[in-house]
Design an enzyme around this catalytic site. Structure first.
Site, PDB file in Angstrom:
ATOM      1  N   GLY A 113      -2.932   5.050   5.866  1.00  0.00           N
ATOM      2  CA  GLY A 113      -3.402   5.128   4.478  1.00  0.00           C
ATOM      3  C   GLY A 113      -2.241   5.441   3.544  1.00  0.00           C
ATOM      4  O   GLY A 113      -1.205   5.971   3.945  1.00  0.00           O
ATOM      5  N   GLU A 146      10.311   9.284   9.558  1.00  0.00           N
ATOM      6  CA  GLU A 146       9.121  10.115   9.774  1.00  0.00           C
ATOM      7  C   GLU A 146       7.820   9.317   9.642  1.00  0.00           C
ATOM      8  O   GLU A 146       6.865   9.518  10.395  1.00  0.00           O
ATOM      9  CB  GLU A 146       9.121  11.279   8.764  1.00  0.00           C
ATOM     10  CG  GLU A 146       7.974  12.239   8.917  1.00  0.00           C
ATOM     11  CD  GLU A 146       7.995  12.976  10.255  1.00  0.00           C
ATOM     12  OE1 GLU A 146       8.861  13.830  10.429  1.00  0.00           O
ATOM     13  OE2 GLU A 146       7.151  12.664  11.124  1.00  0.00           O
ATOM     14  N   THR A 184       0.836  -1.210   0.000  1.00  0.00           N
ATOM     15  CA  THR A 184       0.000   0.000   0.000  1.00  0.00           C
ATOM     16  C   THR A 184       0.868   1.256   0.000  1.00  0.00           C
ATOM     17  O   THR A 184       0.725   2.133  -0.859  1.00  0.00           O
ATOM     18  CB  THR A 184      -0.918   0.001   1.254  1.00  0.00           C
ATOM     19  OG1 THR A 184      -1.638  -1.218   1.269  1.00  0.00           O
ATOM     20  CG2 THR A 184      -1.876   1.166   1.247  1.00  0.00           C
ATOM     21  N   LYS A 216       4.895   2.631  17.991  1.00  0.00           N
ATOM     22  CA  LYS A 216       5.076   4.061  17.681  1.00  0.00           C
ATOM     23  C   LYS A 216       5.419   4.844  18.950  1.00  0.00           C
ATOM     24  O   LYS A 216       6.242   5.760  18.925  1.00  0.00           O
ATOM     25  CB  LYS A 216       3.803   4.616  17.040  1.00  0.00           C
ATOM     26  CG  LYS A 216       3.513   3.987  15.675  1.00  0.00           C
ATOM     27  CD  LYS A 216       2.104   4.311  15.219  1.00  0.00           C
ATOM     28  CE  LYS A 216       1.770   3.625  13.910  1.00  0.00           C
ATOM     29  NZ  LYS A 216       0.345   3.713  13.560  1.00  0.00           N
ATOM     30  N   GLU A 222      -2.879  -2.844   9.440  1.00  0.00           N
ATOM     31  CA  GLU A 222      -1.627  -3.562   9.185  1.00  0.00           C
ATOM     32  C   GLU A 222      -1.924  -4.862   8.449  1.00  0.00           C
ATOM     33  O   GLU A 222      -3.053  -5.365   8.494  1.00  0.00           O
ATOM     34  CB  GLU A 222      -0.959  -3.916  10.515  1.00  0.00           C
ATOM     35  CG  GLU A 222      -0.488  -2.730  11.306  1.00  0.00           C
ATOM     36  CD  GLU A 222       0.469  -1.874  10.520  1.00  0.00           C
ATOM     37  OE1 GLU A 222       1.585  -2.313  10.241  1.00  0.00           O
ATOM     38  OE2 GLU A 222       0.091  -0.750  10.153  1.00  0.00           O
TER      39      GLU A 222
END
Ligand code: HSE
Length: 439
Positions: A306, A131, A15, A207, A192
């Site tokens: 996304g 990032e 994706t 994260k 995921e």
């Protein structure tokens, strides 16, 4: 243009990988004009050459062996988007060892192997950019590394898993069951590959570990964080929360306890006051509130998952990597700068709580439970009792809710354990922390 065309090697065409490929092709003119550097995508590594893809790509660019990217002397920068942990670790390590800057969006690999990879990056003087690993399109990593650099970070609190936030929003607003909301999130490309990480809190935890390492300069590993996911959130608690003036969010909390020289690190579905900004973060959106000693409170908001939002973050790093390839020997990669900080035991963490018992409706229940709270000096701020349901044996069950003032988790745990051991209750209650955001 400055210097020769830089050659990129892209590993992963899922994706996010396909979004990165398409945007690097579609916005080339704009990116090159802004960076004043030209680039070419030299090779793309995929898991399966035969797979049908939506993205238009010349077959000669493809390989099913990522070593071809790392070993190609003409490739300047590697973009790692294969996901997973161990294979990605081998790839990132090999690329850094080969002297190639790496851009990754892979939170799992950094949460598990980050301490080692950051050290290797520093030793090799080869940068590692990440990032896209946190908050999808939100520029939180660059903000912590650069814009907020003068701050001692007092706390970070946020919603950093788009899928679970999308699910909680769908459960609240449309009354959807968790499974249906998850399947919608999967169709939209938010989840995921293994969505259990979205549901069980581990994606958010990975994260959170990255944010904590960055904010405090400390190495950390997954055994340091306390994690609960959204799997046990029930619609009764969603509506109770609403009546009481709260919204349930899967919240990451990272707090520095200066006096204890320790970090509080946790991910839990929590009650967020409706008037707090985080309560109105809905759907796939993420938001991260960072409190610094100099800047005060800040909040970063955007799409947390996304194809396109995440590609935006990856490409920001690719351009940074390209620019830093033009600077001799200087880069802004992250290097932990303190010894490993201690982590506050969960029992010592303090918040108010929502506690919902499912009790048989019989005389003395409220009194018995309330006296156990008093025994452990846990103070009740409000109670309510509602009809729950009648079970198959015709017994009426009530939802009995206690809101309790801030106390150490260990004290509330003693209350609940003793209630259970003394058979006052037959099952443990549902407990949510209430975040007040005022320390
Ligand atoms: N599955 C992740 C999420 C994608 O839902 O937030 C971004 O890391």
């Amino acid at each position: 243009m400055i210097g020769e065309t830089l050659q990129l090697g892209l590993a992963g065409l899922g994706t996010v990988g396909s979004g990165v490929y398409e945007t690097l092709c579609r916005n080339r003119e704009l990116l090159e004009a802004r960076a004043q550097i030209s680039y070419a995508i030299r090779k793309v590594a995929v898991g399966n050459l035969a797979r049908k893809r939506d993205v238009q790509i010349a077959p000669e660019l493809l390989t099913d062996n990522w070593h071809e990217l790392v070993d190609d002397p003409d490739i300047d920068i590697i973009i790692e988007l294969i996901g997973g942990t161990d294979e990605a670790y081998r790839l990132v390590k090999a690329a850094l060892m080969a002297g190639k800057p790496v851009v990754t969006g892979n939170k799992a690999v950094l949460a598990v192997y980050g301490s080692e990879l950051f050290k290797l990056s520093a030793e090799m003087n080869v940068p590692l950019y990440f990032e896209a690993s946190c908050g999808g399109g939100i520029p939180i990593i660059q903000s912590l590394q650069n814009s907020l650099i003068c701050n001692k970070v007092q706390s970070i609190a946020g919603i950093i898993n788009g899928t679970s936030n999308y699910i909680l929003t769908s459960m609240k607003e449309q009354g959807l069951p968790l499974s249906e909301a998850l399947s919608n999130a999967q169709k939209l490309g938010f989840a995921e590959a293994d969505p259990s990480f979205d549901i069980n809190g581990w994606d958010a935890a990975h994260k959170a570990l990255i944010l904590a390492m960055l904010a405090y300069g400390t190495p950390l590993s997954p055994d340091k964080i306390h994690v609960h996911g959204i799997e046990k959130v029930e619609s009764v608690d969603i509506s109770m929360a609403e009546k009481l003036g709260y919204t349930i969010k899967l919240l990451v909390v990272i707090k520095h306890h200066e006096a204890d020289k320790a970090l509080e690190l946790r991910v839990q579905p929590s009650f967020v006051p409706q008037q707090h900004l985080l309560a109105s973060v809905n759907g796939v959106f993420n938001a991260i509130a960072v409190k610094g000693d100099i800047v005060g409170e800040t909040i970063f908001y955007g799409r947390g998952a996304g194809k396109n939002p995440t590609s935006s973050a990856v490409i920001g790093d690719v351009v940074l990597a390209m620019r830093e390839c033009r600077l001799n020997g200087y880069h802004t990669g992250f290097l932990p700068y303190t010894k490993e900080l201690a982590v506050l035991p969960m029992g010592e963490t303090v918040t108010p709580y929502y506690v919902r018992f499912d009790i048989h409706d019989r005389p003395g229940m409220i009194a018995a439970i309330a006296s156990m709270f008093a025994k452990y000096d846990v103070s009740i701020s409000a109670t309510s009792s509602n009809f729950g349901y009648v079970d198959e044996d015709g017994v009426q069950h009530n939802h009995l809710v206690f809101m309790v003032h801030a106390c150490k988790w260990v004290r509330l745990k003693y209350v609940l354990r003793e209630l259970r051991e003394n058979h006052v209750i037959d099952r443990l209650p549902v407990v949510f922390r209430i975040e007040t955001f005022n320390d």
